[in-house]
Design a protein around this motif. Structure first.
Motif, PDB file in Angstrom:
ATOM      1  N   GLY A  36      63.952  64.434  48.027  1.00  0.00           N
ATOM      2  CA  GLY A  36      63.269  64.097  49.448  1.00  0.00           C
ATOM      3  C   GLY A  36      64.052  64.539  50.779  1.00  0.00           C
ATOM      4  N   LEU A  37      64.772  65.629  50.617  1.00  0.00           N
ATOM      5  CA  LEU A  37      65.178  66.518  51.731  1.00  0.00           C
ATOM      6  C   LEU A  37      64.279  67.372  52.550  1.00  0.00           C
ATOM      7  CD1 LEU A  37      68.645  67.701  50.257  1.00  0.00           C
ATOM      8  CD2 LEU A  37      68.361  65.764  51.829  1.00  0.00           C
ATOM      9  N   ILE A  38      63.088  67.720  51.975  1.00  0.00           N
ATOM     10  CA  ILE A  38      62.000  68.472  52.566  1.00  0.00           C
ATOM     11  C   ILE A  38      60.678  67.849  52.052  1.00  0.00           C
ATOM     12  CG2 ILE A  38      63.291  70.424  53.064  1.00  0.00           C
ATOM     13  CD1 ILE A  38      61.635  71.492  50.423  1.00  0.00           C
ATOM     14  N   LYS A  39      59.650  68.109  53.113  1.00  0.00           N
ATOM     15  CA  LYS A  39      58.350  67.693  52.596  1.00  0.00           C
ATOM     16  C   LYS A  39      57.524  68.678  53.124  1.00  0.00           C
ATOM     17  CE  LYS A  39      57.950  65.362  57.164  1.00  0.00           C
ATOM     18  NZ  LYS A  39      57.715  64.197  57.896  1.00  0.00           N
ATOM     19  N   GLU A  40      56.015  68.873  52.161  1.00  0.00           N
ATOM     20  CA  GLU A  40      55.519  69.829  52.392  1.00  0.00           C
ATOM     21  C   GLU A  40      54.604  69.744  53.785  1.00  0.00           C
ATOM     22  OE1 GLU A  40      52.345  72.297  49.233  1.00  0.00           O
ATOM     23  OE2 GLU A  40      53.116  70.519  48.592  1.00  0.00           O
ATOM     24  N   LYS A  41      54.667  70.788  54.488  1.00  0.00           N
ATOM     25  CA  LYS A  41      53.943  70.709  55.687  1.00  0.00           C
ATOM     26  C   LYS A  41      52.469  71.416  55.561  1.00  0.00           C
ATOM     27  CE  LYS A  41      54.780  72.425  60.206  1.00  0.00           C
ATOM     28  NZ  LYS A  41      55.696  73.275  61.363  1.00  0.00           N
ATOM     29  N   GLY A  42      52.476  72.550  54.708  1.00  0.00           N
ATOM     30  CA  GLY A  42      51.122  73.236  54.624  1.00  0.00           C
ATOM     31  C   GLY A  42      51.343  73.706  53.071  1.00  0.00           C
ATOM     32  N   LYS A  43      50.303  74.520  52.925  1.00  0.00           N
ATOM     33  CA  LYS A  43      50.100  75.149  51.600  1.00  0.00           C
ATOM     34  C   LYS A  43      51.557  75.754  50.973  1.00  0.00           C
ATOM     35  CE  LYS A  43      47.255  77.969  48.432  1.00  0.00           C
ATOM     36  NZ  LYS A  43      45.947  79.068  48.466  1.00  0.00           N
ATOM     37  N   ALA A  81      58.542  80.444  59.615  1.00  0.00           N
ATOM     38  CA  ALA A  81      57.373  80.858  58.605  1.00  0.00           C
ATOM     39  C   ALA A  81      56.843  82.195  58.908  1.00  0.00           C
ATOM     40  CB  ALA A  81      56.506  79.942  58.340  1.00  0.00           C
ATOM     41  N   THR A  82      56.242  82.409  60.102  1.00  0.00           N
ATOM     42  CA  THR A  82      55.638  83.873  60.597  1.00  0.00           C
ATOM     43  C   THR A  82      56.738  84.916  60.553  1.00  0.00           C
ATOM     44  OG1 THR A  82      54.411  82.420  62.062  1.00  0.00           O
ATOM     45  CG2 THR A  82      54.655  84.919  62.541  1.00  0.00           C
TER      46      THR A  82
END
Length: 102
Positions: A36-43, A81-82
């Protein structure tokens, strides 16, 4: 870490997929998600969760804690990400159809 930094700083870094350079990265992301330290932001992108933000704040208070990791991350800043896709290239899933020969 040295091999990763070599690929990160290379002119044509995208020729070697990140997962080949650092296969533990997939495991690390999976563990961070499970805890639970990170969550999906996009694909294919993630962000810190509230729990992740609290954990990061605790780590930041103690300079000696994870010192080597902090030094490593400082070398590849800013980490976006970019910027990651530009340096390392996009990783595309491949599949082999039955009957295709390599």
């Amino acid at each position: 870490m040295q091999k990763f930094l070599g690929v990160w700083g290379a002119e044509n870094a995208h020729k070697e997929p990140l997962r080949r350079v650092n296969p533990e990265l997939v495991d690390t992301v999976s563990l961070a998600r499970a805890d639970g330290l990170i969550k999906e932001k996009g694909k294919a992108s993630f962000t810190l969760s509230e729990k992740g933000d609290r954990f990061l704040a605790l780590i930041g208070v103690d300079f000696e804690l994870l010192k080597a990791e902090k030094k490593f991350l400082a070398r590849i800043r800013p980490l976006t990400a970019t910027g990651m896709w530009e340096r390392l290239g996009a990783v595309h899933a491949t599949s082999e159809r039955a009957g295709d020969s390599a």
